[in-house]
Write an enzyme that holds these catalytic residues in place. Structure first.
Site, PDB file in Angstrom:
ATOM      1  N   GLN A  26      27.244  18.691  46.400  1.00  0.00           N
ATOM      2  CA  GLN A  26      28.625  18.832  45.917  1.00  0.00           C
ATOM      3  C   GLN A  26      29.290  17.455  45.879  1.00  0.00           C
ATOM      4  OE1 GLN A  26      30.545  22.501  48.025  1.00  0.00           O
ATOM      5  NE2 GLN A  26      28.908  21.759  49.325  1.00  0.00           N
ATOM      6  N   ASN A  27      28.597  16.444  46.381  1.00  0.00           N
ATOM      7  CA  ASN A  27      29.207  15.111  46.493  1.00  0.00           C
ATOM      8  C   ASN A  27      29.173  14.388  45.148  1.00  0.00           C
ATOM      9  OD1 ASN A  27      29.444  15.776  49.132  1.00  0.00           O
ATOM     10  ND2 ASN A  27      27.801  14.455  49.861  1.00  0.00           N
ATOM     11  N   VAL A  28      30.234  13.637  44.880  1.00  0.00           N
ATOM     12  CA  VAL A  28      30.318  12.902  43.616  1.00  0.00           C
ATOM     13  C   VAL A  28      29.883  11.444  43.789  1.00  0.00           C
ATOM     14  CG1 VAL A  28      32.014  14.420  42.532  1.00  0.00           C
ATOM     15  CG2 VAL A  28      32.813  12.544  43.976  1.00  0.00           C
ATOM     16  N   ASP A  29      29.521  11.057  45.020  1.00  0.00           N
ATOM     17  CA  ASP A  29      28.949   9.720  45.217  1.00  0.00           C
ATOM     18  C   ASP A  29      27.474   9.746  44.847  1.00  0.00           C
ATOM     19  OD1 ASP A  29      27.112  10.171  47.583  1.00  0.00           O
ATOM     20  OD2 ASP A  29      28.992  10.755  48.552  1.00  0.00           O
ATOM     21  N   HIS A  61      29.039  19.072  41.245  1.00  0.00           N
ATOM     22  CA  HIS A  61      30.458  18.743  41.035  1.00  0.00           C
ATOM     23  C   HIS A  61      30.636  17.433  40.264  1.00  0.00           C
ATOM     24  CE1 HIS A  61      31.867  21.502  44.594  1.00  0.00           C
ATOM     25  NE2 HIS A  61      31.505  22.174  43.519  1.00  0.00           N
ATOM     26  N   CYS A  99      35.490  15.306  22.991  1.00  0.00           N
ATOM     27  CA  CYS A  99      34.208  15.665  22.355  1.00  0.00           C
ATOM     28  C   CYS A  99      33.087  15.929  23.348  1.00  0.00           C
ATOM     29  CB  CYS A  99      33.788  14.571  21.365  1.00  0.00           C
ATOM     30  SG  CYS A  99      33.157  13.077  22.165  1.00  0.00           S
ATOM     31  N   THR A 107      28.667  20.752  54.955  1.00  0.00           N
ATOM     32  CA  THR A 107      29.644  21.383  54.059  1.00  0.00           C
ATOM     33  C   THR A 107      30.369  22.498  54.795  1.00  0.00           C
ATOM     34  OG1 THR A 107      29.977  22.565  51.969  1.00  0.00           O
ATOM     35  CG2 THR A 107      27.803  22.817  52.999  1.00  0.00           C
ATOM     36  N   ASN A 161      25.249  20.794  60.620  1.00  0.00           N
ATOM     37  CA  ASN A 161      26.658  20.422  60.451  1.00  0.00           C
ATOM     38  C   ASN A 161      27.176  19.863  61.771  1.00  0.00           C
ATOM     39  OD1 ASN A 161      29.154  20.170  59.213  1.00  0.00           O
ATOM     40  ND2 ASN A 161      29.280  22.300  58.578  1.00  0.00           N
TER      41      ASN A 161
HETATM   42  P1  OAD Z   1      34.677  19.640  53.528  1.00  0.00           P
HETATM   43  O1  OAD Z   1      35.578  18.481  53.849  1.00  0.00           O
HETATM   44  O2  OAD Z   1      35.296  20.932  53.197  1.00  0.00           O
HETATM   45  O3  OAD Z   1      33.686  19.893  54.758  1.00  0.00           O
HETATM   46  C1  OAD Z   1      32.996  18.836  55.361  1.00  0.00           C
HETATM   47  C2  OAD Z   1      32.056  19.425  56.400  1.00  0.00           C
HETATM   48  O4  OAD Z   1      31.292  18.340  56.945  1.00  0.00           O
HETATM   49  C3  OAD Z   1      32.739  20.128  57.577  1.00  0.00           C
HETATM   50  O5  OAD Z   1      32.051  21.334  57.854  1.00  0.00           O
HETATM   51  C4  OAD Z   1      32.581  19.125  58.713  1.00  0.00           C
HETATM   52  O6  OAD Z   1      32.458  19.769  59.980  1.00  0.00           O
HETATM   53  C5  OAD Z   1      31.289  18.440  58.346  1.00  0.00           C
HETATM   54  N1  OAD Z   1      31.151  17.069  58.862  1.00  0.00           N
HETATM   55  C6  OAD Z   1      32.109  16.130  59.021  1.00  0.00           C
HETATM   56  N2  OAD Z   1      31.581  14.982  59.485  1.00  0.00           N
HETATM   57  C7  OAD Z   1      30.256  15.207  59.625  1.00  0.00           C
HETATM   58  C8  OAD Z   1      29.153  14.415  60.076  1.00  0.00           C
HETATM   59  N3  OAD Z   1      29.307  13.144  60.486  1.00  0.00           N
HETATM   60  N4  OAD Z   1      27.918  14.975  60.093  1.00  0.00           N
HETATM   61  C9  OAD Z   1      27.749  16.267  59.680  1.00  0.00           C
HETATM   62  N5  OAD Z   1      28.726  17.058  59.250  1.00  0.00           N
HETATM   63  C10 OAD Z   1      29.973  16.534  59.222  1.00  0.00           C
HETATM   64  O7  OAD Z   1      33.698  19.120  52.377  1.00  0.00           O
HETATM   65  P2  OAD Z   1      32.755  19.982  51.409  1.00  0.00           P
HETATM   66  O8  OAD Z   1      32.273  21.210  52.075  1.00  0.00           O
HETATM   67  O9  OAD Z   1      31.769  19.052  50.828  1.00  0.00           O
HETATM   68  O10 OAD Z   1      35.052  19.797  45.445  1.00  0.00           O
HETATM   69  O11 OAD Z   1      33.802  20.382  50.283  1.00  0.00           O
HETATM   70  C11 OAD Z   1      33.357  21.119  49.175  1.00  0.00           C
HETATM   71  C12 OAD Z   1      34.130  20.722  47.954  1.00  0.00           C
HETATM   72  O12 OAD Z   1      35.536  20.765  48.232  1.00  0.00           O
HETATM   73  C13 OAD Z   1      33.941  19.286  47.493  1.00  0.00           C
HETATM   74  O13 OAD Z   1      32.780  19.110  46.708  1.00  0.00           O
HETATM   75  C14 OAD Z   1      35.156  19.041  46.673  1.00  0.00           C
HETATM   76  C15 OAD Z   1      36.181  19.625  47.624  1.00  0.00           C
HETATM   77  O14 OAD Z   1      37.351  20.088  47.040  1.00  0.00           O
HETATM   78  C16 OAD Z   1      35.745  19.452  44.366  1.00  0.00           C
HETATM   79  O15 OAD Z   1      36.490  18.485  44.355  1.00  0.00           O
HETATM   80  C17 OAD Z   1      35.525  20.372  43.207  1.00  0.00           C
END
Ligand code: OAD
Length: 224
Positions: free
Chosen positions: A84-87, A102, A113, A169, A194
């Site tokens: 889901q990461n954009v990096d 994403h 276009c 995530t 996680n």
């Molecule tokens: P979140 O910020 O919702 O969740 C990050 C998760 O990573 C949490 O469960 C944290 O506990 C965990 N975390 C934090 N630091 C960590 C570490 N050092 N090691 C392991 N886990 C760690 O991010 P995403 O679930 O990626 O979408 O969010 C999903 C989507 O929401 C993104 O792709 C983005 C955002 O809105 C769009 O922009 C469409």
């Protein structure tokens, strides 16, 4: 085949902020203003500035041990690596065939276009599309209300997997948040790696910083 879904926690220790943790991006910015088509229509300059800053942040980041371990996994065993990461830190670590559901900060998209091209470091509203010249340039990232990319490929890979692993995530954004239930419905084993339990229904979990737990887990998989 192992199906891996990654989220912002994977890149947290490379210095890229997560979204929902304390101090996360969605605690600092209103996502409806910077991550929706409506927000872009209302204030494109603000939205481009938000992604220009994220691009600069991502460009200065380096892959961490968790990215490197997943790259090793993808090189040495059959893996579907969905992020889901954009990096682009998985690619920078040497991972092959990463599926960016994403989108990616490295790409620009013409809202007129649909052409795609390498995003400049700083995107501007006045940048014309190289294909159709429309001044409708936007980052090639999926916003709320838009359909994530590569869903057919992702669903095919999930249905063929033996193990589903979600890494870093929170499991709050659909459709990715629903993959664990889809995996369960297919009878596939599910594992969460996680910082702390996300609350999703996983068969098993390993908890701690990604740079500790992901390399350990990959080593175990590759030596099994
Ligand atoms: P979140 O910020 O919702 O969740 C990050 C998760 O990573 C949490 O469960 C944290 O506990 C965990 N975390 C934090 N630091 C960590 C570490 N050092 N090691 C392991 N886990 C760690 O991010 P995403 O679930 O990626 O979408 O969010 C999903 C989507 O929401 C993104 O792709 C983005 C955002 O809105 C769009 O922009 C469409």
């Amino acid at each position: 085949m192992i199906f891996v879904l990654t989220g912002a926690g994977l890149s947290a220790e490379s210095g890229l902020g997560t979204f929902r943790d304390e101090g996360g991006l969605w605690t600092q910015y209103d996502l409806s203003e910077v991550a929706t088509p409506e927000g872009f229509a209302a204030d494109p300059e603000k939205v481009l500035a938000f992604y220009n800053a994220r691009r600069a942040n991502a460009d200065s980041a380096t892959p961490n041990a968790a990215h490197t371990a997943l790259a090793r996994l993808s090189q040495q065993t059959q893996t579907a690596l969905v992020t889901q990461n954009v990096d682009s830190l998985l690619e920078a670590a040497g991972a092959r065939d990463v599926i960016h559901m994403h989108g990616q900060l490295d790409w620009a998209l013409c809202a007129g276009c649909g052409a795609r091209w390498d995003a400049p470091a700083v995107m501007q509203v006045s940048d014309p599309c190289p294909a159709c010249a429309a001044k409708a340039t936007r980052p090639d990232v999926v916003w709320f209300g838009e359909m994530p990319y590569h869903m057919d490929r992702i669903e095919n890979a999930l249905s063929a997997a033996d193990l589903f692993v979600a890494i870093g995530t929170s499991g709050t954004v659909y459709p990715a948040a629903g993959f664990v239930e889809m995996a369960r419905a297919y009878g596939i084993e599910t594992l969460e790696l996680n910082l702390e339990p996300s609350g999703g229904r996983f068969d098993d979990g390993l908890y701690g910083p990604a740079t500790d737990i992901v390399p350990d887990w990959v080593d175990r998989v590759l030596t099994a």
